[in-house]
Structure formats: C-alpha cells, structure tokens
Design a protein around this motif. Structure first.
Motif, PDB file in Angstrom:
ATOM      1  N   HIS A 254       0.857  -1.294   0.147  1.00 56.92           N
ATOM      2  CA  HIS A 254      -0.091   0.046   0.459  1.00 56.92           C
ATOM      3  C   HIS A 254       0.783   1.447   0.282  1.00 56.92           C
ATOM      4  O   HIS A 254       1.662   1.027   0.723  1.00 56.92           O
ATOM      5  CB  HIS A 254      -0.911   0.141   1.170  1.00 56.92           C
ATOM      6  CG  HIS A 254      -1.742  -0.821   1.501  1.00 56.92           C
ATOM      7  ND1 HIS A 254      -2.939  -1.431   0.298  1.00 56.92           N
ATOM      8  CD2 HIS A 254      -1.866  -2.287   2.509  1.00 56.92           C
ATOM      9  CE1 HIS A 254      -3.386  -3.063   0.696  1.00 56.92           C
ATOM     10  NE2 HIS A 254      -2.592  -3.471   2.052  1.00 56.92           N
ATOM     11  N   SER A 255       0.755   2.180  -0.852  1.00 51.77           N
ATOM     12  CA  SER A 255       1.681   3.329  -0.919  1.00 51.77           C
ATOM     13  C   SER A 255       1.363   4.462   0.342  1.00 51.77           C
ATOM     14  O   SER A 255       1.501   5.249   0.884  1.00 51.77           O
ATOM     15  CB  SER A 255       0.951   3.792  -2.516  1.00 51.77           C
ATOM     16  OG  SER A 255      -0.030   4.338  -2.573  1.00 51.77           O
ATOM     17  N   SER A 256      -0.031   4.315   0.543  1.00 50.34           N
ATOM     18  CA  SER A 256      -0.293   4.810   1.754  1.00 50.34           C
ATOM     19  C   SER A 256       0.678   4.716   3.285  1.00 50.34           C
ATOM     20  O   SER A 256       0.389   5.389   3.703  1.00 50.34           O
ATOM     21  CB  SER A 256      -2.061   4.998   1.978  1.00 50.34           C
ATOM     22  OG  SER A 256      -2.163   3.622   2.385  1.00 50.34           O
ATOM     23  N   SER A 257       1.290   3.342   3.145  1.00 53.21           N
ATOM     24  CA  SER A 257       2.292   3.010   4.530  1.00 53.21           C
ATOM     25  C   SER A 257       3.355   3.503   4.162  1.00 53.21           C
ATOM     26  O   SER A 257       3.869   3.895   5.070  1.00 53.21           O
ATOM     27  CB  SER A 257       1.420   1.885   4.107  1.00 53.21           C
ATOM     28  OG  SER A 257       2.794   1.268   3.310  1.00 53.21           O
ATOM     29  N   VAL A 258       3.162   5.035   2.821  1.00 55.23           N
ATOM     30  CA  VAL A 258       4.509   5.834   3.113  1.00 55.23           C
ATOM     31  C   VAL A 258       5.395   6.715   4.530  1.00 55.23           C
ATOM     32  O   VAL A 258       5.945   5.985   5.422  1.00 55.23           O
ATOM     33  CB  VAL A 258       5.060   6.637   2.212  1.00 55.23           C
ATOM     34  CG1 VAL A 258       6.116   7.379   2.471  1.00 55.23           C
ATOM     35  CG2 VAL A 258       4.970   5.958   1.039  1.00 55.23           C
ATOM     36  N   GLN A 259       4.356   6.784   5.324  1.00 55.97           N
ATOM     37  CA  GLN A 259       4.368   7.703   6.670  1.00 55.97           C
ATOM     38  C   GLN A 259       4.747   6.720   7.320  1.00 55.97           C
ATOM     39  O   GLN A 259       5.149   7.015   8.066  1.00 55.97           O
ATOM     40  CB  GLN A 259       3.128   8.448   6.528  1.00 55.97           C
ATOM     41  CG  GLN A 259       3.163   9.927   5.423  1.00 55.97           C
ATOM     42  CD  GLN A 259       4.220  10.741   5.409  1.00 55.97           C
ATOM     43  OE1 GLN A 259       5.338  10.598   6.852  1.00 55.97           O
ATOM     44  NE2 GLN A 259       5.006  10.926   4.104  1.00 55.97           N
ATOM     45  N   SER A 260       3.645   5.884   7.677  1.00 54.52           N
ATOM     46  CA  SER A 260       3.075   4.554   8.502  1.00 54.52           C
ATOM     47  C   SER A 260       4.564   3.763   9.063  1.00 54.52           C
ATOM     48  O   SER A 260       4.755   3.792   9.990  1.00 54.52           O
ATOM     49  CB  SER A 260       2.011   4.303   9.058  1.00 54.52           C
ATOM     50  OG  SER A 260       1.468   3.481   7.693  1.00 54.52           O
ATOM     51  N   GLU A 261       5.306   3.214   7.538  1.00 57.59           N
ATOM     52  CA  GLU A 261       6.569   2.721   7.816  1.00 57.59           C
ATOM     53  C   GLU A 261       7.012   3.261   8.037  1.00 57.59           C
ATOM     54  O   GLU A 261       8.805   2.865   8.199  1.00 57.59           O
ATOM     55  CB  GLU A 261       6.527   2.274   6.571  1.00 57.59           C
ATOM     56  CG  GLU A 261       5.638   1.056   5.499  1.00 57.59           C
ATOM     57  CD  GLU A 261       5.767  -0.496   6.788  1.00 57.59           C
ATOM     58  OE1 GLU A 261       6.391  -0.040   7.524  1.00 57.59           O
ATOM     59  OE2 GLU A 261       4.655  -1.274   7.229  1.00 57.59           O
ATOM     60  N   ASN A 262       7.705   4.928   8.044  1.00 60.14           N
ATOM     61  CA  ASN A 262       8.096   6.106   8.152  1.00 60.14           C
ATOM     62  C   ASN A 262       9.937   5.573   7.862  1.00 60.14           C
ATOM     63  O   ASN A 262      10.930   5.011   8.035  1.00 60.14           O
ATOM     64  CB  ASN A 262       9.173   5.140  10.081  1.00 60.14           C
ATOM     65  CG  ASN A 262       9.715   6.922  10.779  1.00 60.14           C
ATOM     66  OD1 ASN A 262       9.686   7.767   9.945  1.00 60.14           O
ATOM     67  ND2 ASN A 262      10.275   6.275  11.142  1.00 60.14           N
ATOM     68  N   ILE A 263       9.801   5.139   6.154  1.00 64.17           N
ATOM     69  CA  ILE A 263      10.519   5.198   4.829  1.00 64.17           C
ATOM     70  C   ILE A 263      11.184   6.122   4.846  1.00 64.17           C
ATOM     71  O   ILE A 263      10.314   7.507   4.495  1.00 64.17           O
ATOM     72  CB  ILE A 263      10.235   4.472   3.729  1.00 64.17           C
ATOM     73  CG1 ILE A 263       9.065   3.412   4.525  1.00 64.17           C
ATOM     74  CG2 ILE A 263      10.603   3.735   2.930  1.00 64.17           C
ATOM     75  CD1 ILE A 263      10.327   2.207   5.318  1.00 64.17           C
ATOM     76  N   SER A 264      12.374   6.261   4.802  1.00 66.14           N
ATOM     77  CA  SER A 264      13.217   7.265   4.299  1.00 66.14           C
ATOM     78  C   SER A 264      13.647   7.722   2.701  1.00 66.14           C
ATOM     79  O   SER A 264      13.975   7.812   2.362  1.00 66.14           O
ATOM     80  CB  SER A 264      14.968   7.082   5.140  1.00 66.14           C
ATOM     81  OG  SER A 264      14.468   7.093   6.199  1.00 66.14           O
ATOM     82  N   PHE A 265      11.765   7.885   2.213  1.00 68.35           N
ATOM     83  CA  PHE A 265      12.050   8.614   1.095  1.00 68.35           C
ATOM     84  C   PHE A 265      11.461   9.434   0.596  1.00 68.35           C
ATOM     85  O   PHE A 265      10.187   9.824   1.571  1.00 68.35           O
ATOM     86  CB  PHE A 265      11.751   7.623  -0.583  1.00 68.35           C
ATOM     87  CG  PHE A 265      10.891   6.698  -0.084  1.00 68.35           C
ATOM     88  CD1 PHE A 265       9.695   7.153  -1.191  1.00 68.35           C
ATOM     89  CD2 PHE A 265      10.274   5.426   0.374  1.00 68.35           C
ATOM     90  CE1 PHE A 265       8.498   6.604  -1.086  1.00 68.35           C
ATOM     91  CE2 PHE A 265       9.418   4.935   0.587  1.00 68.35           C
ATOM     92  CZ  PHE A 265       8.033   5.788  -0.384  1.00 68.35           C
ATOM     93  N   VAL A 266      11.279  10.440  -0.551  1.00 65.53           N
ATOM     94  CA  VAL A 266      10.734  11.584  -0.638  1.00 65.53           C
ATOM     95  C   VAL A 266       9.459  11.073  -1.066  1.00 65.53           C
ATOM     96  O   VAL A 266       9.599  10.680  -2.429  1.00 65.53           O
ATOM     97  CB  VAL A 266      11.670  13.129  -1.054  1.00 65.53           C
ATOM     98  CG1 VAL A 266      10.209  13.923  -1.021  1.00 65.53           C
ATOM     99  CG2 VAL A 266      12.427  13.212  -0.582  1.00 65.53           C
TER     100      VAL A 266
END
Lengths: 614, 240
Positions: A43-55
């Motif tokens: 899920h692309s929406s999980s970018v923030q929740s996964e705390n992944i380091s990309f912009v």
C-alpha cells in the motif's frame, strides 16, 4: 508497468534541487533502484506509517523493462528564476519520464551516468553564469553553488569557484574542497582553476615576454620587428583556442574565448607585458586569458601539447616568436614569478633528424618564404607543408628547384613533390623536397601518396601509383575530373585543393575497404577529434552501446569531460559512421564507422587509455 | 582478512549529529528510544539494547545517513549471527512461530563473538570470490536451507527457505556498548541535499586536528545516499 513513487533522501526547504535512488514499486515489492535492496510493499499509503526514508512524488510509470535499472530521480523546486539553471533538457538526456506538482518538477534518469552527465552540464552552466555576471553577489553565487554541490559534489570547477567566493576562509575552504576531489586530474583542474580565478592578493595576473639584444638592442623594437612578433603571437593565439575549448568545458565556442591581452610594453630592452585581470570585465575573461597564457608559458618551457607538435604552421609561428633574429635572447617571466627564464623551443633540426620514407605527393605551390629558401606547399585546405628548396636533407639541392630562381610563374601551379620525410628526436616530422615537377598544361605525373584525411600527419600509400594530369578541361586524378583549372591563380588553387581533399577522403576509405593501401603513420599521435574519440570508444565497446556508456568510456579513455549535448551533436552530424536510435539511446558503429576506426588505428591515431588485454 | 564491510544506516536530526557519530562512534540507544526494537530485544533476551550493523549491506532499504567500516579491532566486542534477529520475531518461519524461550535458545545457538567472524564466514558464505559474490547478490539465496547446515549441531530451522528474502541470510552484528568506527571507516553518505550543510560544518573547523579529520572524512564521502553507498561498495567487497 513499474511505478517510481519517490526518491531516497531528504529535500530540505532551502534546497532547489535534490536527487537520489528511485523508490520503485512493483506488484508487491518496493525497491531501492541503486542498491537493489527491496522489501514487501502493498500500500503506497503506508509511506508515513512505515517511516520509510524517501521523499514522495507524483508517480511516474515506466515500462517494466526498467525494473532492474539503476534509476535516479531528480527533483527541482520552482523558486525565483534560478531554478531554470537546473531543469534538464529531457529531449537530449536519458530522461525516462517527468511529472510536476506544487512542490516542483521530478525527473527519472535511466542510470547514474545519465544523471551525472546532466549534473555536470547543469553545474558547468552555473559556473559559466557566475563567471560571466560581473554584478553577481556573493550570496547569489553561494546559493547557486550550493545546488551544484548537491548535484556534483566532486566537480573541480564548482569547488574552485566556491573557494573564490569564500572570503576570509579561503585557505580552509580550499583544503576541504580539494579533499572532496577524487582523481589527480580533478585535483589538477581544481588547482589550475583556482590560480586562474586569482584573488585580491594575487600577484599572478601578469606575465612577460622579454627580448634582449638583437632586435631589442638599444631598447624597444623597430616597428617592423614588433609587427612580426605580434603577428606571430596572434597566430599562436588562434591555434591555442581549440585546445582551450577542450580544457574549459564551460565555454561553448571558440568565439567566446577572449584574445591574449597585451597590457604593457617597457622599453628597458623590449618587454611585452600580458595581463589577465582587466577592470570591470567579467571573471570568465580572466579565466580564459589565464589558461591561454599559462598554456603559452608551458609551450615556451618546451612542453608543446601533442596536438600541436606536428603542426608545421604552429611550429613556424612559434619559431618566429622565439627566434626573431640572430643575437636576440628571448626570456619569459611566468605568472607569480620574479625571475626571467629563457624560453625553450627547439625548432626542427635536420642535422638531428633521420630520414624515414620517401614518396611523391600532389599539391599546389602556395608561396616562397625566407628569402626564397623555403616553399609553402598546399596539399589539402588545412594541410600546408613548409619545405626547404635549398636542402634535400642529404646535402643536396632539390631537383627542379631552379623554378623558384629563374621563373616567377610557379605560384598556384599544380605540381608533384617528391619528398623524404625526416623524423627528429622529439618525433616531429618535416618533409624534405627531393624533386619538384611543376606541371604544364597536358602534363601527367605519378604520385605515390596523399595526406590521410583521418589522422593528421599520416599519409596514405596506395599499392598502385595515382595518375594526375592537367588537361584543358581541368585537373584529372585517377581518371576523375576534380575541377576546371583555366589558369594558375589563388581561387583556382583553392578550388583544386578542396576538390582534392574530398576525392582523397573517399579514396582513402575505398582503398582501405579493398586492402589496397598502407599508411605512413603519424610520428606522434595527434589528439583525436571529438568524432574519433567517440568512434574509438564505441569500437572498444564492441561497436554498440548506450550513449551514456559511450560518453563514459570516451571520458575514461581520453581523459575528457565530454558533455552529452556535444556528443549527441557530433553523432547526429556523423550518421554515416554511427547510427543512433530514435530515443537517443543506443549508438552503433556503421560499416563506414568500423572502416574509419581501422584506418585511424593503422595510421597511428591515438586510442587513448586502452586497458591491457591479457 | 575480511573483505566484507559492516554497514549501518541511521537517522539524525541534523548533519552535525551524524558527523558526531562518525567522529566519536555510535552508542546503543537508551531503553526509552525505539520502543519497537526494545520489545523485540526483550522477547529475544537481548539485554542491554544494542547497536546493529549488517555485513555487506544495510537492512534498511531506504535511508538518510549511512556508513561502512572494516571488521577490525574496534568491532571486537560485538557478537554476530547469520540472520536478521528482528526476523526471528516477525517473519522468519518457522522460528517466528515458536514460543519466546525456544526463539531465545535458537538465537543463543547462532550467536558468536565477533572475534570468530573470519572462521564463521569461511563456513558461510565462504571465502572464495564466487561465494562472496553470491552472498552480495540479493536474488540468490544460500545453497543451504538454513544456518544449521554450515554450522552443524545446532537447532534446525529452514529459515533460508523459499519464502524468505535477503534479510534472512544477512549477517548481523550487535554491540552492547559504544562502537568506535573512526579508525575503521571506509565510506559514508548523506542525503545529497544535505551535503552543502556538511561542508558548512567542515568549514567551521578551526583546530588543526579537527580540520585534518574533516579533510580525511571528505575523501571518504560517497554521493547518492544509502543506495549510492551500497552500489559503490558492493564490487569492492568481492575478493579479487
């Protein structure tokens, strides 16, 4: 399709540009395009929740052929006008896609080489802008240079300009800047550029050429002698420009490079002062003048660049500058030096030279110089040879040289020249005339060689001699009418050598393709042209590769800083030798290109840094 | 001599904090930081909190700051295991489905002092060029189903099975106290957009030894962030 949904790293507000590995989403994985490391991703929406380091960025879809490509994302923030310096020309770079949103513009490059090419181009564009703008403030320059540091953290030109604007912390900044550079070539370029830029305390902005005794006896120079020296200087200035263009990639054309500036003359003996810093002139002029004078100083210390060492015209002009007459001593005071040093230039000496090969060439007598001691032969539009008409190199006088004494109608006459090539200890060559046959109308001649169109300084030696004739209809070579030749004059001779060079270019390829020739190799490998650098590099890559890899190989092999747009321009005007796909991606040698490379090698062309094959 | 490097990726509020790590070494986080990791450590019996590094690559797919260092004496006080311990709790079947005490027993069986690393690497992945290349190739799993094959006599679990990815067979290093990396540093990286800020910090150095350290540091910078660092160093780790 695969989806580029972001790029690694951070994009702080004060940065106009940012870049990094692409975050590539496939069906169920998310991958770092540079490291290849990947992870489950649904899920692309999980970018923030996964705390992944990309912009995050607007998704750019790509063909799944690129799933394993080392993609690089560039982000450019729209801010003031300066952001335009950093917009890539997507049409000519290997830019696979782009999207905009309120934050800026995002571009995906196919690989690191493509990105680095863009980054070098953009950085050099900024450097050129800063150097051209007289009124640019330190703050403006600093903002632009910070973006260049983001894109090209090891660019020697960027670091040198940065040091120039560093004010009181110059020494510390220079030490750290130098540490950022990787190769000795980068460090050398940085040091030279820093010297060229100078600073407020720099005393290295002026250098001198000094004439003593001889033509300078009594102080000053006679107008006639001064005119000769300045003419020689102007001729050298013109010859140095192509070299400067090659070494200073922020210049786009020779016309942008200012001339050497004579600033001061002192009559003490006869001192000619050159200056690089002029009031209210852009910094770029100082840089160009500095590099040109530096190059001239090195030449006067005996270090003639290989590309000029076999250029008789250059050697002749240099000889005029430094050997103006008996008993004249010529010295120079280099940048930042106090003491004069004698100039070192050894003109070609037939006593030390050894005969190499004898052959007969066809051309035009362009003139006589040096109190009728030397004749200028024009073989091709750009190839003139000065030959002695009193010395064969074997203690004799050339047969037929009486035409220069007893007649006055030899000028612009077609002629065959029987010459012996001599090579000196420095691998320079001179042609020594053995016999001259000035053609009368209806005369025939047999020639055994003609200049190579592929490698300057080499000659083509066909297995069969070539018949040349001057008929009423014109000049005929090997049965081919080259041009009419109603009378021996300047325009007719120019037309003839032009036609001769066109014929010879095709003939060289034809003879090579049928194995009907050998070559007298150039004694020194001249610096290859941009076209030959590309062809040789492509040949080394088995004749076919991507444009990025080709540029990379050419830069590695020849130590150049080729720019993508210049390379693409070269390829586009050389389609008979290289084919390139519609997407400006894959470049391939044509059969003609392969033939050209084989000639280039056989004729002694430089193939650069070729890895040893065991 | 071990050709593989330890990698560590981290986040810091400012470039200055990251440079402090490069200069002074990296400390294990206090127990109050990183609650998720602390819970995993407690469940696996890892006390006190550790600094984690990984051999040949990072475990983070994307990162901000990262560095690589040699397996030298500075790292001697650590312990190593041939898998990502976090995976034992989360996804490395069958171990992740076991009760905690059995998982702890499994981890203890496959934990060794860092000083034995060279011998351990000879068993897995091996020391030859081909074996190291295979270890660094993310798409190639080990030839064995689990670490019990190269390290016989230990609990059997096929954690390097078809469902696992490269994390399952990446060597992990753990350090319970400060890990000084200054003398062993091979290379470092930061987000490209922060490089000018790093240069600013270096330009503020006034003491000769500090300036000298920054100079050396600049020679070890690799551009392109974490992805660029791993891409650049992967070929260097393969024996010639």
């Amino acid at each position: 399709l695969i989806h580029v949904i972001g790029f690694e790293g951070l994009w702080p507000d004060d940065a106009i540009v940012a870049w990094g590995a692409a975050a590539v989403q496939t069906t169920d994985r998310l991958k770092n395009s540079l490291s290849g490391l990947d992870m489950p991703w649904l899920h692309s929406s999980s970018v923030q929740s996964e705390n992944i380091s990309f912009v995050e960025m607007p998704t750019i879809d790509l063909d799944d052929d690129y799933v394993d490509s080392p993609l690089v994302v560039l982000a450019v923030r729209k801010r003031e006008e300066t952001f335009r310096f950093f917009l890539p020309d997507t049409g000519r770079l290997q830019c696979l896609g782009s999207r905009y949103n309120k934050d800026g513009r995002f571009y995906v490059f196919e690989n690191r080489v493509a990105f680095d090419t863009y980054a070098a181009d953009a950085s050099l564009g900024v450097v050129a802008h800063i150097l051209r703008e007289n009124s640019i403030s330190t703050q403006q320059a600093s903002t632009l240079l910070r973006q260049c540091l983001i894109l090209s953290p090891a660019n020697p030109f960027v670091h040198a300009v940065r040091v120039y604007f560093s004010g009181d912390s110059r020494v510390r900044t220079a030490l750290l800047a130098r540490a950022c550079l990787r190769t000795n070539a980068e460090k050398k370029t940085f040091d030279e550029m820093l010297e060229a830029l100078g600073d407020e305390t720099s005393n290295g902005s002026r250098c001198w050429l000094k004439y003593e005794d001889g033509i300078a006896r009594g102080g000053g120079l006679d107008a006639v002698d001064a005119a000769k020296q300045f003419t020689a200087l102007a001729a050298l200035d013109k010859r140095l420009r192509p070299l400067l263009l090659d070494r200073l990639p922020f210049f786009d054309a020779e016309s942008e490079i200012p001339s050497i500036r004579i600033y001061e003359m002192r009559p003490g003996s006869a001192n000619i002062g050159f200056e690089v810093s002029l009031p209210d002139r852009p910094l770029i002029e100082r840089v160009a003048r500095y590099f040109e004078l530096q190059l001239l100083q090195e030449i006067l210390r005996g270090a003639v660049p290989p590309e000029l060492s076999d250029d008789p015209k250059f050697q002749d002009d240099l000889d005029k500058l430094v050997n103006p007459g008996d008993e004249t001593r010529v010295l120079q005071i280099g940048f930042g030096r106090d003491d004069a040093e004698p100039v070192v230039f050894q003109p070609f000496s037939s006593e030390e030279a050894k005969p190499e090969k004898r052959f007969v060439v066809f051309g035009i007598i362009q003139g006589v110089v040096g109190e009728v001691k030397r004749a200028e032969l024009k073989l091709f539009p750009g190839i003139r040879e000065l030959v002695s008409i009193t010395d064969t190199g074997f203690d004799g006088v050339p047969v037929g040289s009486h035409v220069f004494q007893n007649r006055n109608d030899f000028l612009f006459r077609p002629a065959s020249f029987d010459v012996h090539r001599f090579i000196d200890a420095n691998s320079r060559y001179r042609l020594f005339l053995q016999r001259i046959d000035v053609l009368e109308r209806e005369d025939h001649a047999k020639v055994t060689a003609f200049p190579s169109s592929v490698v300057r300084g080499a000659f083509v030696l066909p297995h069969q001699p070539i018949d040349v004739a001057w008929h009423s209809g014109g000049v005929v070579v090997s049965g081919v009418l080259l041009t009419d030749y109603p009378s021996a004059n300047h325009s007719s001779s120019d037309r003839l050598v032009e036609a001769l060079s066109v014929w010879a270019k095709d003939k060289e390829l034809e003879l090579a393709s049928t194995g009907q020739t050998t070559w007298i190799r150039a004694p020194r490998s001249p610096r290859p042209t941009a076209l030959m650098r590309l062809l040789v590099s492509l040949d080394a890559l088995n004749g076919r590769n991507t444009l990025s890899n080709l540029i990379n190989e050419a830069n590695r092999r020849f130590g150049t800083v080729l720019r993508r747009n210049n390379s693409l321009r070269e390829i586009n005007r050389s389609r008979e030798y290289m084919a390139i796909g519609d997407d400006d991606d894959v470049v391939q040698l044509t059969n003609q290109g392969k033939l050209l490379v084989s000639i280039f090698k056989a004729a002694g062309g430089s193939i650069g840094d070729d890895p040893l094959v065991v | 001599v071990i050709g593989l490097y330890w990698f560590h990726a981290c986040r810091r509020e400012t470039p200055a904090q990251f440079l402090a790590v490069l200069r002074d070494g990296i400390e294990p986080p206090p127990p109050s930081v990183g609650v998720g990791t602390r819970q995993l450590e407690l469940a696996l019996g890892i006390l006190p909190p550790r600094v984690y590094c990984f051999l040949g690559r990072t475990l983070d797919v994307f990162g901000h700051y990262a560095f690589a260092f040699r397996c030298g004496t500075a790292a001697a006080h650590g312990e190593v295991s041939p898998f990502d311990t976090g995976g034992l709790m989360n996804h490395l079947l069958p171990v992740s489905g076991w009760p905690n005490d059995r998982r702890q027993e499994y981890l203890r069986a496959f934990s060794w002092p860092h000083s034995t690393l060279e011998t351990l690497l000879a068993a897995y992945p091996g020391a030859s060029k081909e074996e190291v290349q295979r270890y660094l190739d993310l798409t190639l799993r080990p030839e064995h189903p689990g670490p019990h094959v190269p390290f016989a006599g230990r609990p059997e679990a096929e954690i390097w099975n078809q469902d696992a990815d490269w994390r399952a067979w990446t060597w992990e290093g753990r350090w319970a106290s400060r890990l000084p990396i200054r003398d062993e540093l091979v290379a470092w990286t930061c987000p490209p957009a922060l490089f000018p800020a790093v240069i600013d910090l270096a330009n503020q150095a006034h003491q000769a030894d500090e300036l000298s350290w920054y100079q050396e540091l600049m020679t070890k910078h690799i551009s392109g962030g974490l992805g660029g660092l791993i891409a650049m160093l992967s070929p260097q780790q393969v024996p010639t």
